[in-house]
Write an enzyme that holds these catalytic residues in place. Sequence first.
Site, short mmCIF file in Angstrom:
data_model
loop_
_atom_site.label_atom_id
_atom_site.label_comp_id
_atom_site.label_asym_id
_atom_site.label_seq_id
_atom_site.Cartn_x
_atom_site.Cartn_y
_atom_site.Cartn_z
N SER A 124 34.70 39.27 43.88
CA SER A 124 33.71 39.82 42.96
C SER A 124 32.48 40.33 43.71
O SER A 124 32.08 39.74 44.72
CB SER A 124 33.28 38.73 41.98
N TYR A 148 30.33 29.80 40.68
CA TYR A 148 31.37 30.83 40.52
C TYR A 148 31.42 31.71 41.77
O TYR A 148 32.47 31.89 42.39
CB TYR A 148 31.10 31.68 39.27
N LYS A 152 34.33 32.10 44.92
CA LYS A 152 34.95 33.36 45.40
C LYS A 152 34.79 33.49 46.91
O LYS A 152 35.72 33.86 47.62
CB LYS A 152 34.30 34.57 44.71
P1 NAD Z 1 40.66 36.22 32.45
O1 NAD Z 1 40.02 34.92 32.13
O2 NAD Z 1 40.95 37.16 31.35
O3 NAD Z 1 42.00 36.00 33.29
C1 NAD Z 1 42.17 34.91 34.16
C2 NAD Z 1 43.49 34.25 33.77
O4 NAD Z 1 43.74 33.14 34.65
C3 NAD Z 1 43.48 33.68 32.35
O5 NAD Z 1 44.62 34.18 31.67
C4 NAD Z 1 43.55 32.17 32.53
O6 NAD Z 1 44.29 31.56 31.49
C5 NAD Z 1 44.23 32.05 33.89
N1 NAD Z 1 43.93 30.85 34.65
C6 NAD Z 1 42.71 30.31 34.94
N2 NAD Z 1 42.85 29.25 35.73
C7 NAD Z 1 44.17 29.11 35.98
C8 NAD Z 1 44.95 28.21 36.75
N3 NAD Z 1 44.39 27.20 37.43
N4 NAD Z 1 46.30 28.35 36.78
C9 NAD Z 1 46.90 29.35 36.09
N5 NAD Z 1 46.22 30.23 35.35
C10 NAD Z 1 44.87 30.11 35.29
O7 NAD Z 1 39.73 36.93 33.54
P2 NAD Z 1 39.78 38.40 34.13
O8 NAD Z 1 38.59 39.13 33.67
O9 NAD Z 1 41.14 38.98 33.92
O10 NAD Z 1 39.56 38.08 35.67
C11 NAD Z 1 40.64 37.94 36.58
C12 NAD Z 1 40.07 37.58 37.94
O11 NAD Z 1 39.15 38.59 38.34
C13 NAD Z 1 39.30 36.26 37.95
O12 NAD Z 1 39.59 35.59 39.16
C14 NAD Z 1 37.85 36.71 37.93
O13 NAD Z 1 37.01 35.78 38.57
C15 NAD Z 1 37.92 38.01 38.72
N6 NAD Z 1 36.82 38.93 38.37
C16 NAD Z 1 36.64 39.33 37.07
C17 NAD Z 1 35.59 40.17 36.74
C18 NAD Z 1 35.34 40.60 35.31
O14 NAD Z 1 34.25 41.08 35.01
N7 NAD Z 1 36.30 40.48 34.42
C19 NAD Z 1 34.69 40.61 37.76
C20 NAD Z 1 34.92 40.20 39.07
C21 NAD Z 1 35.99 39.36 39.37
#
Ligand code: NAD
Length: 334
Positions: A124, A148, A152
């Site tokens: 991120s 958080y 990362k």
């Molecule tokens: P999201 O919460 O929609 O998706 C994450 C998924 O991981 C969820 O379906 C959740 O059920 C699953 N999960 C969490 N912990 C788990 C575990 N221990 N085992 C198995 N499954 C697990 O989030 P997103 O927006 O799709 O983000 C995906 C990734 O991208 C994350 O790592 C997040 O930190 C990163 N990210 C997201 C953003 C954003 O703005 N959406 C920005 C930067 C980075």
Amino acid sequence: MNVLLTGGCGYIGSHVAVVLMSAGHEAVLVDNLSNSHQTIVDKVAEIVGRSPAFYQGDVGEVAFVRNIIRRHRIDAVIHLAGFKSVGESVQQPLMYYQNNVCGALGLLQAMEAESISNIVFSSSATIYGDPQYLPVNEAHPKHVINAYGRSKLHIEDMLRDICISRPSLGAVCLRYFNPVGAHQSGLIGDHPRGIPNNLMPYVVQVACGEREFLNVFGADYPTPDGTGVRDYIHVMDLAEGHMAALKYLSSNSGWHAFNLGTGRGYSVLEMIRAFERQSGRTVPYRLVARREGDVACSYADVQAATFELNWKATRSLEDMCSSSWLFQSRLSTE
Ligand code: NAD
Ligand code: UDP
């Protein structure tokens, strides 16, 4: 290619699954459904015309992941699973270290035991902290101020260490800026549980009357209209960035990090206006105090991804807003 997608039922993971499968690859989704629903698997199937394999479980469970890797002859891993709420991580840091860092550790142990050499990791832009210069390139100093962001950075560092110990390994850390929008079908999109933390899902819920107004956090930033500026990127462009990263790993080993953004910033008020134009709805808002931990302005230097990954975001702000609205409209009629 057979690709293990951790967090594959989530917002970004489901779009990555669609992009991978549409390109003829197999996606194997592993998700504990802590922030998603299994119905996403059917939506992905409806879009691509065939169903991805799905396993419900924790990515940190080594034996569980090893079995899946063997059964599906996995070639590469895209690791998206994790918790992502900054505020929650400040309240419950151990929960974030347990889930994000220990989860990644278990996954990496399973990969090592099964000799899997390629991983793409969802990092991120938050690891850069308050930008010291703009646009932010990958060499920008890292300054994390919450659990958080630190989780990362720890995972990026773990990947760096194992790439040193095993030179055949390839790891690409994708530093996302602000993903928004939805697949053009409106079948999958950002559907957070509870009150949205992020701007776009909140705007969408105000537009459809689920919430009365949007709080605009801060109108006194040193930006053209006083509101915060971010680099919003269409989630389908972001998903395509993962394909580009996998391709890159087919001919590059070692540790790499790339920003995924558009290189251009929009303010909160510009986002509201663009959304209003695309949806035909008004988005009532109130200007309130700054949100703690927010930076004034952040947008990406995307040169590295452009030249090394051969990838560029192509979708417009209008696409981001209209697809978000289509997704919400379909949700409301379900
Ligand atoms: P999201 O919460 O929609 O998706 C994450 C998924 O991981 C969820 O379906 C959740 O059920 C699953 N999960 C969490 N912990 C788990 C575990 N221990 N085992 C198995 N499954 C697990 O989030 P997103 O927006 O799709 O983000 C995906 C990734 O991208 C994350 O790592 C997040 O930190 C990163 N990210 C997201 C953003 C954003 O703005 N959406 C920005 C930067 C980075
Ligand atoms: N924002 C806002 N109201 C909200 C949510 C967000 O004004 O209800 C602003 C926030 O201050 C920032 C921008 O919108 O300037 C993007 O915030 P978001 O939480 O989506 O992403 P991040 O803070 O991770 O960049």
